[in-house]
Enzyme design. Structure first.
Site, PDB file in Angstrom:
ATOM      1  N   GLN A 112      45.740  37.050  55.378  1.00 12.09           N
ATOM      2  CA  GLN A 112      46.281  36.573  54.104  1.00 12.09           C
ATOM      3  C   GLN A 112      47.766  36.931  53.950  1.00 12.09           C
ATOM      4  OE1 GLN A 112      43.643  38.081  51.023  1.00 12.09           O
ATOM      5  NE2 GLN A 112      41.848  37.290  52.072  1.00 12.09           N
ATOM      6  N   HIS A 179      44.288  40.695  50.683  1.00 11.43           N
ATOM      7  CA  HIS A 179      44.518  41.091  49.281  1.00 11.43           C
ATOM      8  C   HIS A 179      45.882  41.706  49.019  1.00 11.43           C
ATOM      9  CE1 HIS A 179      39.899  41.311  48.305  1.00 11.43           C
ATOM     10  NE2 HIS A 179      40.257  40.226  48.956  1.00 11.43           N
ATOM     11  N   GLU A 271      37.959  35.701  38.131  1.00 11.74           N
ATOM     12  CA  GLU A 271      38.313  36.066  36.760  1.00 11.74           C
ATOM     13  C   GLU A 271      39.628  35.454  36.307  1.00 11.74           C
ATOM     14  OE1 GLU A 271      38.537  40.321  36.475  1.00 11.74           O
ATOM     15  OE2 GLU A 271      36.382  40.590  36.843  1.00 11.74           O
ATOM     16  N   TYR A 281      40.909  47.107  34.031  1.00 12.70           N
ATOM     17  CA  TYR A 281      40.058  45.924  34.214  1.00 12.70           C
ATOM     18  C   TYR A 281      38.847  46.209  35.097  1.00 12.70           C
ATOM     19  CZ  TYR A 281      43.281  43.492  31.308  1.00 12.70           C
ATOM     20  OH  TYR A 281      44.003  43.121  30.205  1.00 12.70           O
ATOM     21  N   TYR A 292      30.072  41.646  49.391  1.00 15.89           N
ATOM     22  CA  TYR A 292      29.671  40.591  50.320  1.00 15.89           C
ATOM     23  C   TYR A 292      28.399  40.940  51.080  1.00 15.89           C
ATOM     24  CZ  TYR A 292      34.174  38.406  49.492  1.00 15.89           C
ATOM     25  OH  TYR A 292      35.249  37.805  48.917  1.00 15.89           O
TER      26      TYR A 292
END
Ligand SMILES: [Ca+2]
Ligand SMILES: [Ca+2]
Length: 398
Positions: A112, A179, A271, A281, A292
């Site tokens: 990513q 991430h 979200e 949060y 997962y």
């Protein structure tokens, strides 16, 4: 103006794009493998064609890019596009001519990670400053960095980033390529906001010795505003506006100037959050999704001390991006939020009502959507994910 008329050829291209993306996917299931199954079991091309033909906007493909990641409009209407492998393109509109900008930093490309977000300074017209995020190598592995630089042009019109200065880094650098999040945005007051992902390490999202899994608020030079909620704790905690975030890939301000984020849940539980000063949060202690490997994560409603999302999605859409529409070209959408969906291959329209939000409409785009932006004339612009990802201009049907 060329219309995007869906055809079997374009569907085949979408499937090719999809398989290319899956082949490139990191271990994270954020690139939802279920999508391929859904595509393969779709009865025929006709329903998808019908769905796209029914869209309330015309779609024009203007250019295509090598794994594009972010769109950043300059005040003069030109468009900066980052490509994840490490290039920055300046696009002249409406024609779509591309010019590669020199002087970009080396990026840690893989999974990513790579080149991330780009946005001009609010006073770009006076100071020529652009802000960019990217994955960088260093002690301990990789981490996101945010730099600023002057976008300068020589007499021949060739563009270069000059005086590049790194003003923020993820702490600590860690292994892996997931991430980063590293979306950046300026608010009306000129503060720089950074969405920092948890790097798939979970606990750092609750650790104030780390700035992973946090939404951060900085001055435009990277220094810490003295009215941040955790400024008394010093260190990277002073950067923090809110904590307990997972992979916040969208960060934007609504018509009232309030920050919202979208973040990918794990297995389930994507979200949309109203990002409130000093709030926690809850990740990884709570999520409406689960791990997962099937291990449960308690849902938000079991721990009311953690701020719950305004919207949660299961099945997931894999939100990549968030913008609030302030234009008038689509007058009925002024003030709405738009969310790009990767596995969802969608653009989602969300209506905001006070602290609440609801999904109003979901547009099937036939491709993974990586970013969404508003152009100077009020058109919507989206960029597709992956190799040969297309830049699309969306305008009302005539
Ligand atoms: Ca949450
Ligand atoms: Ca759960």
């Amino acid at each position: 103006m060329r219309r995007n008329v869906p055809t079997l050829t374009s569907l085949a291209a979408s499937l090719l794009l999809l398989s290319a993306c899956n082949g490139n996917a990191s271990p994270s299931a954020d690139a939802d493998p279920a999508t391929a199954t859904q595509e393969e079991t779709a009865p025929a091309a006709d329903p998808a064609d019908d769905a796209q033909a029914a869209l309330p906007f015309a779609s024009e493909a203007v250019a295509s890019f090598d794994e594009p990641w972010a769109l950043g409009f300059l005040p003069d209407g030109r468009l900066l596009v980052t490509e994840k492998p490490g290039t920055l393109q300046l696009v002249t509109l409406p024609g779509g001519a591309k010019q590669e900008i020199a002087g970009v930093p080396a990026v840690g490309y893989g999974g990513q990670g790579g080149f991330g977000d780009i946005t001009p300074h609010p006073q770009f017209a006076d100071n020529d400053l652009v802000y960019l995020s990217y994955a960088e190598d260093g002690d301990g592995g990789r981490g996101a960095a945010v730099a600023r630089a002057r976008l300068a042009f020589d007499a021949d019109g060739a563009g270069t980033l000059q005086d590049l200065e790194v003003i923020w880094r993820q702490v600590p650098k860690v292994s892996g390529n997931g991430h980063y999040a590293h979306r950046i945005a300026f608010d009306e007051a000129g503060k720089l906001w950074i969405a920092s992902g948890d790097r798939q390490k979970f606990d750092p999202a609750q650790d104030m010795q780390s700035n992973l899994g946090k939404i951060l608020r900085l001055n435009d030079d990277g220094s810490v505003p003295d009215d941040n909620p955790f400024v008394d704790q010093g260190g990277v905690a002073a950067q923090v506006w809110s904590l307990g975030h997972r992979n916040p890939l969208g960060l934007a301000f609504d018509a009232q100037g309030r920050p919202w984020d979208v973040e990918m849940g794990p297995a389930g539980g994507d979200e949309l959050n109203l990002v409130v000063r000093g709030e926690n949060y809850g990740y990884p202690l709570v999520s409406n999704g689960n791990h997962y490997d099937g291990r449960p994560i308690p849902d938000h409603d079991t721990r009311p001390e953690f701020k719950a999302p305004a919207i949660t999605w299961t099945p997931v859409i894999s939100p990549s991006s968030l913008m609030f529409y302030s234009g008038t070209l689509f007058p009925e959408w002024t003030g709405n939020a738009f969310i790009g969906g990767l596995s969802g291959q969608t653009l989602v329209r969300v209506e905001i009502d006070g602290d609440n939000a609801r999904e109003a409409e979901r547009f099937p785009m036939g491709a993974r959507i990586r970013d969404v932006a508003q152009g100077p004339d009020g058109a919507l612009w989206v960029i597709e994910d992956g190799k040969d990802g297309r830049l699309l201009k969306l305008t009302p049907r005539g």
